[in-house]
Design a protein around this motif. Structure first.
Motif, PDB file in Angstrom:
ATOM      1  N   ASN A  34       0.571  -1.161   0.279  1.00  0.00           N
ATOM      2  CA  ASN A  34       0.475  -0.056   0.454  1.00  0.00           C
ATOM      3  C   ASN A  34       1.007   1.593   0.064  1.00  0.00           C
ATOM      4  O   ASN A  34       0.352   1.867  -0.810  1.00  0.00           O
ATOM      5  N   GLU A  35       1.901   1.357   1.377  1.00  0.00           N
ATOM      6  CA  GLU A  35       3.120   2.379   0.944  1.00  0.00           C
ATOM      7  C   GLU A  35       3.285   2.426  -0.729  1.00  0.00           C
ATOM      8  O   GLU A  35       3.382   3.540  -1.178  1.00  0.00           O
ATOM      9  N   ILE A  36       4.173   1.574  -1.211  1.00  0.00           N
ATOM     10  CA  ILE A  36       4.240   1.889  -2.773  1.00  0.00           C
ATOM     11  C   ILE A  36       3.366   2.246  -4.027  1.00  0.00           C
ATOM     12  O   ILE A  36       3.028   3.120  -4.055  1.00  0.00           O
ATOM     13  N   LYS A  37       2.492   1.360  -3.630  1.00  0.00           N
ATOM     14  CA  LYS A  37       1.111   2.648  -4.495  1.00  0.00           C
ATOM     15  C   LYS A  37       0.793   3.783  -4.082  1.00  0.00           C
ATOM     16  O   LYS A  37       0.686   4.534  -5.053  1.00  0.00           O
ATOM     17  N   GLU A  38       0.454   4.386  -2.781  1.00  0.00           N
ATOM     18  CA  GLU A  38       0.504   5.921  -2.358  1.00  0.00           C
ATOM     19  C   GLU A  38       1.654   6.611  -3.089  1.00  0.00           C
ATOM     20  O   GLU A  38       1.232   8.001  -3.784  1.00  0.00           O
ATOM     21  N   ILE A  39       2.550   5.890  -3.228  1.00  0.00           N
ATOM     22  CA  ILE A  39       3.905   6.626  -3.738  1.00  0.00           C
ATOM     23  C   ILE A  39       3.315   6.876  -5.341  1.00  0.00           C
ATOM     24  O   ILE A  39       3.394   8.134  -5.917  1.00  0.00           O
ATOM     25  N   PHE A  40       3.110   5.372  -6.075  1.00  0.00           N
ATOM     26  CA  PHE A  40       2.482   6.382  -7.794  1.00  0.00           C
ATOM     27  C   PHE A  40       1.777   6.930  -7.448  1.00  0.00           C
ATOM     28  O   PHE A  40       1.736   7.883  -8.199  1.00  0.00           O
ATOM     29  N   LYS A  41       0.649   7.181  -7.004  1.00  0.00           N
ATOM     30  CA  LYS A  41      -0.677   8.041  -6.612  1.00  0.00           C
ATOM     31  C   LYS A  41       0.054   9.206  -6.125  1.00  0.00           C
ATOM     32  O   LYS A  41      -0.425  10.197  -7.153  1.00  0.00           O
ATOM     33  N   ASN A  42       0.123   9.189  -5.263  1.00  0.00           N
ATOM     34  CA  ASN A  42       1.040  10.685  -5.148  1.00  0.00           C
ATOM     35  C   ASN A  42       1.688  11.882  -6.610  1.00  0.00           C
ATOM     36  O   ASN A  42       1.957  12.706  -6.184  1.00  0.00           O
ATOM     37  N   ASN A  43       2.941  10.522  -6.813  1.00  0.00           N
ATOM     38  CA  ASN A  43       3.112  10.625  -7.768  1.00  0.00           C
ATOM     39  C   ASN A  43       3.018  11.169  -9.355  1.00  0.00           C
ATOM     40  O   ASN A  43       3.092  11.374 -10.226  1.00  0.00           O
ATOM     41  N   GLY A  44       1.050  11.035  -9.465  1.00  0.00           N
ATOM     42  CA  GLY A  44       0.747  11.019 -10.056  1.00  0.00           C
ATOM     43  C   GLY A  44       0.222  10.603 -11.423  1.00  0.00           C
ATOM     44  O   GLY A  44      -0.733  10.187 -12.637  1.00  0.00           O
ATOM     45  N   PHE A  45       0.522   8.711 -10.739  1.00  0.00           N
ATOM     46  CA  PHE A  45       0.480   7.669 -11.945  1.00  0.00           C
ATOM     47  C   PHE A  45      -0.982   7.614 -11.293  1.00  0.00           C
ATOM     48  O   PHE A  45      -1.638   7.567 -10.465  1.00  0.00           O
ATOM     49  N   ILE A  46      -2.409   6.647 -12.274  1.00  0.00           N
ATOM     50  CA  ILE A  46      -2.900   6.323 -11.889  1.00  0.00           C
ATOM     51  C   ILE A  46      -2.646   4.546 -12.117  1.00  0.00           C
ATOM     52  O   ILE A  46      -2.352   4.406 -13.483  1.00  0.00           O
ATOM     53  N   ILE A  47      -3.310   4.214 -11.279  1.00  0.00           N
ATOM     54  CA  ILE A  47      -3.147   2.596 -11.529  1.00  0.00           C
ATOM     55  C   ILE A  47      -4.405   1.977 -11.720  1.00  0.00           C
ATOM     56  O   ILE A  47      -5.833   1.975 -11.620  1.00  0.00           O
ATOM     57  N   LEU A  48      -4.464   2.126 -13.463  1.00  0.00           N
ATOM     58  CA  LEU A  48      -5.454   1.248 -14.666  1.00  0.00           C
ATOM     59  C   LEU A  48      -5.982  -0.302 -13.994  1.00  0.00           C
ATOM     60  O   LEU A  48      -6.765  -0.541 -13.753  1.00  0.00           O
ATOM     61  N   GLU A  49      -4.698  -1.094 -13.567  1.00  0.00           N
ATOM     62  CA  GLU A  49      -5.170  -2.708 -13.546  1.00  0.00           C
ATOM     63  C   GLU A  49      -4.024  -3.118 -11.774  1.00  0.00           C
ATOM     64  O   GLU A  49      -2.823  -2.426 -12.360  1.00  0.00           O
ATOM     65  N   GLU A  50      -4.833  -3.641 -11.313  1.00  0.00           N
ATOM     66  CA  GLU A  50      -3.994  -4.236 -10.635  1.00  0.00           C
ATOM     67  C   GLU A  50      -4.025  -5.509 -10.478  1.00  0.00           C
ATOM     68  O   GLU A  50      -5.231  -6.500  -9.558  1.00  0.00           O
ATOM     69  N   LYS A  51      -3.463  -6.633  -9.721  1.00  0.00           N
ATOM     70  CA  LYS A  51      -3.683  -7.913  -9.488  1.00  0.00           C
ATOM     71  C   LYS A  51      -2.434  -7.774  -8.216  1.00  0.00           C
ATOM     72  O   LYS A  51      -1.323  -7.699  -8.606  1.00  0.00           O
ATOM     73  N   LYS A  52      -2.816  -9.387  -7.527  1.00  0.00           N
ATOM     74  CA  LYS A  52      -1.674 -10.028  -6.714  1.00  0.00           C
ATOM     75  C   LYS A  52      -2.084 -11.073  -6.454  1.00  0.00           C
ATOM     76  O   LYS A  52      -2.586 -12.397  -6.863  1.00  0.00           O
TER      77      LYS A  52
END
Ligand code: CMP
Length: 136
Positions: free
Chosen positions: A22-40
């Motif tokens: 979650n921390e890493i995903k927040e970094i992407f979002k805070n830097n303007g990236f949109i997460i279009l798709e994701e899966k674990k």
């Protein structure tokens, strides 16, 4: 002129294991990236070998594939203006020892193998890597 791109990002087993997803995903979002798709997911070694085929002649290939298939990973399609280059900048150098302050690998990477994240290195490879994980 706008140049919105998509790139593939992987949160590697060392980071998932330390609950950094979650921390890493927040970094992407805070830097303007949109997460279009994701899966674990967890992949088989054979799949990792296909994914990293460009590295098959490298001495680290076997360990790399064993590592990527050693535990759960999070694969994501990230979108942003110049996403491929912007993601590479945000990740930092492959070896966390060489990564600049403020980059993901500097903050979380443990070693060149356990460097927490993968990102596509070109627009062409981004398309191939996105299809690898998300084409149905
Ligand atoms: P990644 O961006 O996922 O692409 C290939 C991976 O190989 C790289 O991150 C590193 O984790 C791993 N690797 C291990 N040894 C090396 C090396 N000597 N040079 C480049 N990559 C390496």
């Amino acid at each position: 002129m706008s140049n919105v791109e998509q790139t593939l990002s992987i949160i590697k087993p060392d980071a998932v294991e330390r609950n950094l997803e979650n921390e890493i995903k927040e970094i992407f979002k805070n830097n303007g990236f949109i997460i279009l798709e994701e899966k674990k997911i967890q992949i088989e070694k054979l799949e990792a070998e296909k994914f990293y085929k460009v590295h098959e002649t490298k001495p680290f290939y076997n360990d790399l594939c064993a590592y990527l298939s050693s535990g759960p990973i999070v694969v994501m399609v990230l979108e942003k203006e110049n996403a491929v280059l912007e993601n590479r900048k945000l990740m930092g150098a492959t070896n966390p020892k060489d990564a600049e302050e403020g980059t993901i690998r500097k903050k979380y990477g443990i070693s060149i193998d356990k460097n927490s994240v993968h990102g596509s290195d070109s627009v062409e490879n981004a398309r191939i890597e996105i299809d690898f994980f998300f084409k149905d």
